[in-house]
Write an enzyme that holds these catalytic residues in place. Structure first.
Site, PDB file in Angstrom:
ATOM      1  N   PRO A   1      17.843 -13.593   0.397  1.00 53.30           N
ATOM      2  CA  PRO A   1      17.174 -12.437   1.011  1.00 53.30           C
ATOM      3  C   PRO A   1      17.735 -12.090   2.383  1.00 53.30           C
ATOM      4  O   PRO A   1      17.931 -12.966   3.234  1.00 53.30           O
ATOM      5  CB  PRO A   1      15.717 -12.884   1.096  1.00 53.30           C
ATOM      6  CG  PRO A   1      15.557 -13.813  -0.059  1.00 53.30           C
ATOM      7  CD  PRO A   1      16.869 -14.550  -0.155  1.00 53.30           C
ATOM      8  N   CYS A   2      17.997 -10.788   2.575  1.00 49.88           N
ATOM      9  CA  CYS A   2      18.671 -10.351   3.802  1.00 49.88           C
ATOM     10  C   CYS A   2      17.712  -9.873   4.881  1.00 49.88           C
ATOM     11  O   CYS A   2      18.118  -9.667   6.020  1.00 49.88           O
ATOM     12  CB  CYS A   2      19.647  -9.221   3.478  1.00 49.88           C
ATOM     13  SG  CYS A   2      18.848  -7.722   2.833  1.00 49.88           S
TER      14      CYS A   2
END
Length: 411
Positions: A103-104
């Site tokens: 997840p960014c």
């Protein structure tokens, strides 16, 4: 599993797969996805629907996307290497490629940028742990460009990226990092993302060379094609379905009326030491796209950019158009609410960019020498950005910390 079409192709294990953008590109490059995992239920429903539809893989005769792939719904923390191997494979089986983008949001400029202090920011360690168990020949890691200067809790810009490189080196992998813009490879979208190649016992793959340029026609880049514009892209798309079209209403009509393409409604930001009048930008939900350029980065939000037709009518880009800008085939039927579809689209890796990366991985697998590789140095611009971020933090860090505290108190 159809052995005639899958087992003869190099193998891929996909983590944090989302709606499958990275897998689309890698399968187009010739890989077979053995297993794919994501925590989001709608993403997994999308991948299940893809399997049901048996969508042909462009450029791969007889292959369909996610053919026989084990789809694993759940957190990466809950996975073991045995979950990701083909059914019946022994512990010595290793994939050719392990790929994924944890997840960014913790590192993205569109999020709160809590970085490694956000629990999601530590999910790369799960990626590393599974790499250590599976021992893939090659690794492809993707994330937002904000990761280049993301700070560790001690405040060191670039510290997170150094930690990531160190974590892979400790399990025996050499690494190479680079920022790539999808528009430079023929995608109709200006999407800059960080990519990492890692190798354990063969030459590190090189990154692909750009095929397109904003400045094509300049003598220095004469062999490159011009960027593909949003206008060109839209001219090849079907008319949007009426139920997908969003037009401005109420006060939005006035706010958007006089905007010049490539601009938006300004949003006053934080007053900072070196910006006493405020660090302003454009509101993300009130930006008019410039059709003479590739689209701006597609975000995981229901408020994509507005486009203006020749008769002056305004509408938002639809979710189907955003999916196509991300390289999803038209047959790729995303599942869930409209908000979930936009989230799946915005969080995906641009599939055409992924295909170019997949070709470099394929070259390494088919022709790479068996050697003990060494990590490549940072690209020169990484060191400049890290140094600038450290200097800028000294100037404005206190202002930003105070502003964050105010926002969190306000809820």
């Amino acid at each position: 599993m159809n052995t005639s079409n899958s087992e003869r192709r190099p193998t891929l294990v996909s983590l944090f797969s989302g709606a499958g953008g990275l897998d689309i590109g890698l399968e187009r490059a010739g890989f077979h996805t053995v297993s794919a995992n994501d925590f989001d239920a709608n993403c997994m429903k999308t991948l299940e629907e893809v399997q049901r539809r048996q969508i042909p893989v462009r450029g791969q005769t007889g292959a369909v996307h996610l053919e026989g792939t084990r789809l694993l719904h759940g957190s990466a923390e809950s996975l073991k290497a045995s979950d990701l191997r083909p059914e019946g494979a022994n512990s010595r089986w290793r994939p050719d490629v392990l790929a994924g983008g944890p997840p960014c949001q913790p590192f993205s400029s569109a999020g709160r940028q809590k970085g490694i202090e956000d629990p999601r920011g530590k999910l790369f360690l799960e990626f590393v742990a599974l790499a250590d168990q599976l021992k893939p020949r090659l690794i492809l890691f993707e994330n937002v460009r904000g990761l280049v200067t993301a700070k560790t809790p001690d405040g060191e810009p670039g510290g997170v990226l150094r930690l990531i490189r160190q974590s892979f080196e400790e399990i025996g992998y050499a690494t190479r990092f680079k920022l790539l813009n999808a528009a430079d490879f023929g995608a109709p979208q200006r999407r800059i993302r960080l990519f990492m190649f890692a190798a354990r016992d063969r030459d590190l793959p090189q990154f692909p060379e750009p095929t397109h340029s904003k400045d094509a026609g300049d003598t220095l880049v004469g062999s490159l094609k011009p960027w593909v514009t949003l206008g060109e892209f839209l001219s090849g798309q079907p008319e949007p379905a009426p139920e997908d079209v969003v037009v401005p209403t109420g006060s939005l009509i006035e706010e958007m009326a006089d905007l010049v393409p490539g601009t938006g409604v300004k949003s006053m930001g934080i007053v900072e030491a070196n910006r006493p009048s405020g660090h302003w930008g454009y509101r993300q939900d009130r930006f008019l796209a410039d059709l003479s350029l590739p689209a701006r980065t597609i975000r995981a939000a229901t408020t994509p950019d507005w486009v203006k037709s020749k008769d002056g009518a305004l509408r938002r880009l639809t979710w189907r158009e955003c999916a196509a800008l991300q390289g999803f085939p038209r047959e790729w039927e995303l599942q869930g609410t409209v908000a979930s579809k936009f989230r799946q689209i915005g969080n995906a890796v641009q599939a055409d960019m992924a295909e170019k990366l997949g070709a470099m991985l394929m070259d390494s697998i088919s022709g790479g020498r068996r050697v003990v590789p060494r990590s490549a140095p940072w690209p020169p611009e990484f060191n400049k950005w890290m140094a600038y971020t450290a200097m800028e933090h000294q100037t404005n860090g206190e202002h930003r910390a105070a502003a964050r505290a105010q926002r969190e108190q306000a809820g």
